[in-house]
Design an enzyme around this catalytic site. Structure first.
Site, short mmCIF file in Angstrom:
data_model
loop_
_atom_site.label_atom_id
_atom_site.label_comp_id
_atom_site.label_asym_id
_atom_site.label_seq_id
_atom_site.Cartn_x
_atom_site.Cartn_y
_atom_site.Cartn_z
CG LEU A 16 -1.95 -1.13 1.31
CD1 LEU A 16 -2.72 -1.05 2.63
CD2 LEU A 16 -2.91 -1.08 0.12
N GLY A 17 2.05 1.15 0.49
CA GLY A 17 2.94 2.32 0.53
C GLY A 17 4.28 1.94 1.11
NE ARG A 18 8.68 -1.05 -0.52
CZ ARG A 18 8.83 -2.14 0.21
NH1 ARG A 18 9.68 -2.16 1.21
NH2 ARG A 18 8.14 -3.22 -0.10
N GLY A 19 8.11 3.80 2.54
CA GLY A 19 8.94 4.97 2.84
C GLY A 19 10.30 4.52 3.31
CG MET A 21 11.77 6.09 8.94
SD MET A 21 11.06 7.14 10.21
CE MET A 21 10.82 5.96 11.54
CB VAL A 24 1.73 0.40 4.76
CG1 VAL A 24 0.32 0.01 5.20
CG2 VAL A 24 2.33 1.38 5.76
CE LYS A 39 4.25 3.02 9.55
NZ LYS A 39 3.72 4.31 10.10
CG ASP A 128 4.00 14.16 8.94
OD1 ASP A 128 4.02 15.23 8.30
OD2 ASP A 128 4.30 13.07 8.44
#
Length: 444
Positions: A16-19, A21, A24, A39, A128
């Site tokens: 679903l998403g990646r950063g 840190m 997900v 996560k 944030d």
């Protein structure tokens, strides 16, 4: 699709998403037979921060905050299991660069404010807040997610003074200055989001992330009306108030935002007083003190003096009539005599006024005045008058002075002199751009 299973029960389905840190994933909980969001922490990421995020979310339970189901470690990797929100993000709905429908904006803003109110009430500051961190469930309910850099109460943070954390377009002025974030910092970020929902653009636009940080720190924001004249007044007012540079000039926290939105924008008084109170600044709204009544004794003394002077004038008139021992006849007409006016002091809100026959609210009485009762003794053409009690009213007291007139009525005139306190009133008024994460630190 992957065959990886975490903790023996969470099967990873799709990213679903990646950063830098974390990552997900949408996953399936085989034990409870439901989809969840997993996560996982990157190998080089900060474990303490990840654990603090889990604790921050675990402390909250609200319909407008993403729920935490589980936390643990699998094969040396920490993970947390979160509520899966299938409706996408607020960022997805703002990408067109157009304002959202007003009813949607109001609904989303109210939901986000309610979630913030719950978090702030539990001592959690998000730090944030941005559209990418507002997700929607299958019933289109907005929920705040990603408390990755949240601070909790007085526990402190993992960053040092001078560190800038947050997304450049939504960062508060105090965070941009390296100062600690408070609930009012989340309110500023909320104001940026509300501004964008109402207008379709950000209040500050730059392709440079650090320039955006500087603009949020230093530049006065435009009013919503400058970008969209027909925006709903209550929502526009709330956005403008939330974007104040001074944290104390903003709504104090999420609860103040909820109150403002419920009151269709509210007023500066209802929103700003809580902000000052949270910072320890006493803000009071005082009503004007009631007008003090003039003591009765001075009035009686003045009245007695008037009666004495009137009696003396009457005696003089009778003496002129009889001619005394000399047997001289009185003159056909006596000299013009006017008794001096007796000033009366009135007190209203700390000021002193000298009443006179030229007072703006009182017309000098004549021998036929409706408010003056005169006892008249006639000697040839001389007429003596005595004046009854003065009239006292709240706040402003005016009194008609006694006048004794022979032949031709002559009234001595004094000029009103009023010293009135005046109190100055100060009123504090309060495109999608790059959403680069800004993290600069003066320390490790």
């Amino acid at each position: 699709m992957t065959d990886e299973v975490i903790a023996g029960r969470y099967k990873l389905l799709e990213p679903l998403g990646r950063g830098s840190m974390s990552a997900v994933w949408r996953a399936h909980d085989d034990e409870l037979d439901r989809d969840v969001a997993i996560k996982t922490l990157a190998p080089t990421a900060d474990r303490d921060r990840f654990q603090r995020e889990a604790r921050a979310v675990a402390a909250l339970a609200h319909p407008n905050i993403c729920n935490l189901y589980d936390y643990g470690e699998s094969d040396g990797r920490p993970y947390m299991v979160l509520e899966y929100l299938s409706g996408g993000t607020l960022e997805d709905r703002l990408k067109s660069g157009k304002p959202l429908p007003d009813e949607e904006t109001e609904r989303y803003a109210t939901a986000i404010a309610a979630g913030l109110a719950h978090a702030h009430n539990h001592g959690v500051v998000h730090r944030d807040l941005k559209p990418a961190n507002v997700l929607f469930d299958s019933e289109d309910r907005a929920k705040i997610a990603d408390f990755g850099i949240a601070s909790m109460g007085d526990a402190g943070t993992l960053t040092e003074a001078g560190t800038v954390l947050g997304t450049a377009a939504y960062i508060s002025p105090e965070q941009a200055s390296g100062l600690p974030a408070t609930a009012a910092s989340d309110v500023y970020s909320f104001g940026v989001m509300l501004f964008r929902m109402l207008t379709g653009v950000l209040p500050f636009i730059s392709s440079n992330a650090m320039e955006l940080v500087r603009m949020n720190r230093d530049d006065p924001p435009p009013a919503v009306a400058d970008r969209r004249a027909n925006a709903p007044a209550g929502l526009a007012w709330t956005a403008d108030a939330s974007l104040a540079k001074d944290p104390l000039a903003r709504p104090a926290d999420g609860a103040a935002l909820v109150a403002a939105l419920r009151d269709d924008g509210g007023t500066a008084a209802t929103m700003l007083i809580p902000a000052a109170a949270m910072a320890g600044a006493a803000t009071e709204v005082r009503s004007a003190p009631p007008a003090r009544r003039r003591p009765l004794l001075p009035v009686l003394i003045v009245l007695a003096l008037v009666l004495l002077l009137g009696g003396a004038a009457l005696a003089l008139a009778l003496s002129n009539r009889s001619g005394g021992d000399s047997g001289n006849a009185p003159p056909a007409s006596g000299p013009n005599i006017s008794l001096p006016n007796v000033p009366t002091l009135s007190t209203s809100k700390g000021s002193t006024s000298v009443a006179s026959t030229t007072s703006p609210s009182t017309t000098a009485p004549t021998t036929t005045a409706a408010t003056t009762t005169a006892q008249t003794t006639t000697a040839h053409t001389a007429t003596a008058h005595t004046t009854t009690a003065h009239t006292t009213t709240a706040h402003t007291t005016t009194a008609a002075p006694p006048t004794t007139t022979f032949d031709t009525t002559t009234a001595a005139t004094t000029t009103d002199t009023t010293f009135t306190d005046t109190t100055a009133t100060t009123t504090t008024t309060a495109t999608p751009a790059s959403s680069d994460q800004v993290t600069t630190a003066s320390g490790p």
